[in-house]
Design a protein around this motif. Structure first.
Motif, short mmCIF file in Angstrom:
data_model
loop_
_atom_site.label_atom_id
_atom_site.label_comp_id
_atom_site.label_asym_id
_atom_site.label_seq_id
_atom_site.Cartn_x
_atom_site.Cartn_y
_atom_site.Cartn_z
N ILE A 24 10.14 -7.83 0.06
CA ILE A 24 9.12 -7.25 -0.72
C ILE A 24 7.83 -7.49 0.24
CG2 ILE A 24 7.68 -7.50 -2.60
CD1 ILE A 24 10.30 -8.54 -4.19
N LEU A 25 7.80 -8.49 0.93
CA LEU A 25 6.52 -8.49 1.61
C LEU A 25 6.42 -7.73 2.87
CD1 LEU A 25 6.18 -12.45 1.69
CD2 LEU A 25 4.69 -10.97 0.49
N ALA A 26 7.76 -7.45 3.16
CA ALA A 26 7.69 -6.25 4.45
C ALA A 26 7.29 -4.82 3.72
CB ALA A 26 9.23 -6.48 5.14
N ARG A 27 7.88 -4.59 2.58
CA ARG A 27 7.61 -3.58 2.26
C ARG A 27 6.13 -3.14 1.79
NH1 ARG A 27 8.50 1.77 2.60
NH2 ARG A 27 8.45 2.82 0.18
N LEU A 28 5.60 -4.23 1.54
CA LEU A 28 3.93 -4.13 1.13
C LEU A 28 3.46 -3.85 2.61
CD1 LEU A 28 3.48 -7.09 -1.52
CD2 LEU A 28 3.43 -4.71 -1.78
N VAL A 29 3.84 -4.66 3.48
CA VAL A 29 3.12 -4.34 4.88
C VAL A 29 3.29 -3.03 5.34
CG1 VAL A 29 3.14 -5.10 7.28
CG2 VAL A 29 3.54 -6.77 5.46
N SER A 30 4.26 -2.59 5.37
CA SER A 30 4.75 -1.17 5.56
C SER A 30 3.82 -0.23 4.73
CB SER A 30 6.22 -0.68 5.38
OG SER A 30 6.41 0.45 5.70
N LEU A 31 3.80 -0.32 3.47
CA LEU A 31 2.79 0.58 2.71
C LEU A 31 1.52 0.52 3.03
CD1 LEU A 31 4.48 -0.13 -0.92
CD2 LEU A 31 4.56 2.23 0.49
N GLU A 32 0.85 -0.71 3.30
CA GLU A 32 -0.52 -0.73 3.64
C GLU A 32 -0.79 -0.04 4.93
OE1 GLU A 32 -1.38 -5.06 4.00
OE2 GLU A 32 -1.56 -5.29 1.76
N GLU A 33 0.22 -0.25 5.96
CA GLU A 33 0.13 0.48 7.28
C GLU A 33 0.02 2.07 6.87
OE1 GLU A 33 3.27 -0.58 9.50
OE2 GLU A 33 2.16 -2.70 9.96
N GLU A 34 0.82 2.30 5.95
CA GLU A 34 0.76 3.91 5.71
C GLU A 34 -0.47 4.32 5.13
OE1 GLU A 34 3.75 7.01 3.08
OE2 GLU A 34 4.29 4.94 3.35
#
Length: 485
Positions: A24-34
């Motif tokens: 979940i944390l990795a997905r949040l980081v990916s979304l923030e980068e996007e």
């Protein structure tokens, strides 16, 4: 399940297939980068849009007439419809009406003569035809060949009264009192100059090519000047009609007079247009044309000469909306101002279509004025935005005149449209030479524009005013006696 324990929904129970905290944390980081990437792309697009609009303003400033944007608006409005209703073009995309539009045909004229066109034999085998199988009519319209000039010598007899000694020269309705050119030459010279925009040298060439009439450029100028002098009485009648109007659209643009700055003013009503070439851009020009006590409403832009002339104004909404839109492109503080102005204008236009009563108009006027006053009271940091608010506040008593008076337009498009012809001529002729040129310019432009508004034929009207002027001059003046040769 044990009694007394709370039941946990199965959807909340963690299973082996559910994502872990690390995922979940990795997905949040990916979304923030996007999101950050999209923000950067959006900022790049904003900068590109601002650069393109700045480039566009090289030739479309805040005071550009809205008609220049008409074609783009029409294209955008035509593309707003449902895609299912649009049919593919089959003509290669050439301009024209949409498919399915009812055609319009020219009215067929009545023929002046009928010619029977027959054929004796077959062009293929030579067999002789006994009789026609039918008729395939075709109407052909043609103008006659240019005619040479008609030269008439008027032997004007002159007389001397034995009682009082007065000398009188006999007159003829087709013989001018001055010059050697008739009414048609005078009318065509003026029309060629101000309708066809030809230089005087080209006007002379046209007379020689079409009619074999030898005419110099100077002679074409003098003929045009005679047309202006003949029409000056009607020019003054137009001015009087405009003075008596309830609503007058007024605007001005620059023009050169012997290389120096001058101004051509236009005063336009529904049926009349008057031009005045003056060296002043001040309020003295409206005072001269309309009178100091003009009781009507003046529709105008924000030039300071108009409030100095009259307090009964309607300021042009097209100007202020363009200025606000330009400011909104460069300053964030101007975006809500432009949005509020546009909502006010569009809302009022839609509301007026409901045909409100006089009382409802008065109430709406007070409500809208209150909204504008609250708009200009806001605090802004950017100087251009403060200037925009100052313009709105400076005309606060004149933006909403059209709400209370149905006959008044909220824009000054009528006057701006009237200035198109003088602007085109300005690009062609460059400068007016002297007072005589200013006199001719304003007179003939006014006459032709007014006649076009009223659906009258400019050529026939020019001949009429020239001929009537000849008759008036004969009535009020005794012609000089010329010795016989």
């Amino acid at each position: 399940m044990v009694s007394g324990q709370e039941t946990i929904p199965s959807c909340l129970l963690m299973t082996s297939s559910d994502p872990t905290k690390e995922k979940i944390l990795a997905r949040l980081v990916s979304l923030e980068e996007e999101v950050e990437q999209l923000r950067e792309e959006n900022e790049q697009l904003r900068q590109e849009n601002k650069r393109l609009r700045a480039k566009l303003r090289w030739y479309e400033g805040p005071h550009t007439p809205p008609s220049k944007e008409q074609s783009d608006q029409e294209k955008s409005s035509s593309s707003d419809g449902d895609e299912d209703d649009e049919q593919p073009r089959t003509d290669g995309g050439s301009p024209g009406r949409n498919l399915g539009h009812d055609p319009e045909w020219r009215t067929a004229p009545n023929p002046d003569q009928k010619l029977e066109v027959t054929c004796d034999c077959c062009p293929e085998c030579g067999e002789h035809f006994d009789e026609s199988a039918g008729v395939s009519p075709r109407l052909v319209e043609e103008v006659p060949n240019p005619q040479p000039p008609e030269v008439t010598q008027y032997n004007r007899h002159y007389y001397e009264c034995h009682s009082c000694g007065t000398q009188t020269v006999a007159s003829h309705p087709d013989c001018p009192d001055e010059g050697q050119f008739g009414v048609n030459v005078i009318a065509q010279s003026a029309l060629s100059r101000y309708d066809y925009r030809l230089p005087y040298r080209k006007i002379a060439d046209r007379f020689e090519q079409l009619h074999g009439l030898e005419l110099s450029g100077a002679s074409a100028w003098h003929a045009t000047e005679r047309a202006a002098r003949a029409g000056r009485c009607e020019y003054e009648q137009i001015r009087q009609q405009i003075k008596d109007a309830d609503v007058v659209h007024v605007d001005e643009t620059g023009v050169k007079r012997d290389g120096e700055q001058a101004w051509i003013w236009t005063f336009r009503t529904e049926d009349h247009t008057l031009y005045a070439v003056r060296e002043s851009r001040g309020h003295d020009v409206p005072v001269e044309v309309l009178g100091e006590d003009f009781p009507g409403t003046v529709v105008c832009d924000g030039w300071t000469a108009y409030p100095a002339f009259s307090s009964n104004l309607q300021r042009c909404w097209a100007h202020i909306l363009r200025e606000a839109e330009d400011a909104a492109e460069d300053f964030e503080d101007a975006e809500p101002i432009y949005r509020k102005l546009r909502q006010t204008y569009v809302g009022l236009q839609a509301w007026l279509e409901t045909d409100p009563t006089t009382r409802e108009r008065a109430q709406m006027h007070r409500s809208s004025e209150s909204g504008l006053r609250s708009l200009v009271e806001r605090s802004v940091a950017d100087e251009p935005v403060a200037t925009l608010l100052g313009k709105i506040e400076g005309g606060i008593d004149h933006w909403l005149t059209f709400v209370g008076e149905p006959a008044i337009s909220p824009t000054n498009n009528a006057a701006e449209n009237a200035l198109r012809e003088p602007v085109v001529l300005r690009k062609i002729i460059g400068t007016l030479r002297n007072e005589r040129g200013m006199f001719v310019h304003e007179t003939l432009l006014s006459l032709l524009a007014t006649w076009r508004q009223q659906g009258r034929n400019p050529y026939e009207e020019l001949k009429r005013v020239v001929k009537s002027n000849e008759m008036i001059s004969r009535t009020h003046a005794v012609p000089a006696v010329e010795p016989s040769r």
